[in-house]
Design a protein around this motif. Structure first.
Motif, PDB file in Angstrom:
ATOM      1  N   PRO A   1       0.834  -1.203   0.000  1.00 51.35           N
ATOM      2  CA  PRO A   1       0.000   0.000   0.000  1.00 51.35           C
ATOM      3  C   PRO A   1       0.873   1.259   0.000  1.00 51.35           C
ATOM      4  O   PRO A   1       2.024   1.241   0.453  1.00 51.35           O
ATOM      5  N   PHE A   2       0.324   2.354  -0.479  1.00 50.29           N
ATOM      6  CA  PHE A   2       1.090   3.592  -0.593  1.00 50.29           C
ATOM      7  C   PHE A   2       1.382   4.246   0.756  1.00 50.29           C
ATOM      8  O   PHE A   2       2.238   5.118   0.841  1.00 50.29           O
ATOM      9  N   ASP A   3       0.683   3.831   1.817  1.00 51.47           N
ATOM     10  CA  ASP A   3       0.920   4.464   3.118  1.00 51.47           C
ATOM     11  C   ASP A   3       2.124   3.878   3.856  1.00 51.47           C
ATOM     12  O   ASP A   3       2.447   4.317   4.950  1.00 51.47           O
ATOM     13  N   ILE A   4       2.822   2.920   3.271  1.00 50.09           N
ATOM     14  CA  ILE A   4       4.044   2.387   3.871  1.00 50.09           C
ATOM     15  C   ILE A   4       5.204   3.278   3.425  1.00 50.09           C
ATOM     16  O   ILE A   4       5.467   3.416   2.237  1.00 50.09           O
ATOM     17  N   PRO A   5       5.908   3.905   4.379  1.00 47.59           N
ATOM     18  CA  PRO A   5       7.004   4.803   3.990  1.00 47.59           C
ATOM     19  C   PRO A   5       8.184   4.022   3.421  1.00 47.59           C
ATOM     20  O   PRO A   5       8.401   2.861   3.778  1.00 47.59           O
ATOM     21  N   GLU A   6       8.922   4.679   2.544  1.00 51.12           N
ATOM     22  CA  GLU A   6      10.080   4.001   1.974  1.00 51.12           C
ATOM     23  C   GLU A   6      11.172   3.864   3.023  1.00 51.12           C
ATOM     24  O   GLU A   6      11.206   4.582   4.022  1.00 51.12           O
ATOM     25  N   GLY A   7      12.046   2.908   2.810  1.00 47.20           N
ATOM     26  CA  GLY A   7      13.135   2.668   3.750  1.00 47.20           C
ATOM     27  C   GLY A   7      13.176   1.201   4.151  1.00 47.20           C
ATOM     28  O   GLY A   7      12.429   0.373   3.638  1.00 47.20           O
ATOM     29  N   ASP A   8      14.054   0.881   5.084  1.00 49.02           N
ATOM     30  CA  ASP A   8      14.194  -0.488   5.563  1.00 49.02           C
ATOM     31  C   ASP A   8      13.111  -0.787   6.597  1.00 49.02           C
ATOM     32  O   ASP A   8      12.837   0.030   7.474  1.00 49.02           O
ATOM     33  N   HIS A   9      12.499  -1.942   6.477  1.00 49.68           N
ATOM     34  CA  HIS A   9      11.462  -2.380   7.409  1.00 49.68           C
ATOM     35  C   HIS A   9      11.739  -3.822   7.797  1.00 49.68           C
ATOM     36  O   HIS A   9      12.209  -4.619   6.984  1.00 49.68           O
ATOM     37  N   GLN A  10      11.425  -4.167   9.030  1.00 48.83           N
ATOM     38  CA  GLN A  10      11.489  -5.558   9.436  1.00 48.83           C
ATOM     39  C   GLN A  10      10.177  -6.193   9.008  1.00 48.83           C
ATOM     40  O   GLN A  10       9.096  -5.682   9.296  1.00 48.83           O
ATOM     41  N   VAL A  11      10.264  -7.314   8.289  1.00 45.82           N
ATOM     42  CA  VAL A  11       9.060  -7.975   7.777  1.00 45.82           C
ATOM     43  C   VAL A  11       9.089  -9.454   8.144  1.00 45.82           C
ATOM     44  O   VAL A  11      10.147 -10.032   8.379  1.00 45.82           O
ATOM     45  N   VAL A  12       7.911 -10.046   8.188  1.00 46.73           N
ATOM     46  CA  VAL A  12       7.765 -11.485   8.368  1.00 46.73           C
ATOM     47  C   VAL A  12       7.062 -12.005   7.129  1.00 46.73           C
ATOM     48  O   VAL A  12       6.011 -11.497   6.744  1.00 46.73           O
ATOM     49  N   ILE A  13       7.615 -13.032   6.492  1.00 44.86           N
ATOM     50  CA  ILE A  13       7.050 -13.572   5.258  1.00 44.86           C
ATOM     51  C   ILE A  13       6.596 -15.005   5.524  1.00 44.86           C
ATOM     52  O   ILE A  13       7.363 -15.817   6.016  1.00 44.86           O
ATOM     53  N   VAL A  14       5.344 -15.283   5.195  1.00 48.44           N
ATOM     54  CA  VAL A  14       4.805 -16.638   5.292  1.00 48.44           C
ATOM     55  C   VAL A  14       4.507 -17.093   3.873  1.00 48.44           C
ATOM     56  O   VAL A  14       3.742 -16.455   3.164  1.00 48.44           O
ATOM     57  N   ILE A  15       5.107 -18.193   3.460  1.00 50.50           N
ATOM     58  CA  ILE A  15       4.961 -18.676   2.091  1.00 50.50           C
ATOM     59  C   ILE A  15       4.082 -19.925   2.075  1.00 50.50           C
ATOM     60  O   ILE A  15       4.353 -20.897   2.775  1.00 50.50           O
TER      61      ILE A  15
END
Length: 78
Positions: free
Chosen positions: A21-35
């Motif tokens: 979404p466009f409301d996520i600011p650019e830059g480094d983010h910690q994310v969790v990915i479930v595949i």
């Protein structure tokens, strides 16, 4: 913290691309990915192979033949 569900593309070299979404600011983010282990294309093929469910009418004899269930009758202003 924000939870986002989206479709991501994984390349042969293990890189992932996803639209956020466009409301996520650019830059480094910690994310969790479930595949999900099955790619979407396989799931769609599996869904197409299933035969549709068939339901047959079964008379139970609980409703009188004289009753109607028209919208006008159900929501009549008394």
């Amino acid at each position: 913290m924000k939870s986002i569900e989206t479709i991501a593309t994984v390349t042969k070299d293990g890189k992932i691309t996803a639209q956020l979404p466009f409301d996520i600011p650019e830059g480094d983010h910690q994310v969790v990915i479930v595949i999900d282990e099955k790619p979407l294309a396989e799931e769609e093929q599996h869904k197409q192979k299933k035969a549709p469910l068939k339901f047959s009418a079964y008379p139970v004899g609980l409703v009188s033949e004289s009753l109607t269930f028209r919208r006008e009758d159900l929501y009549a202003n008394d």
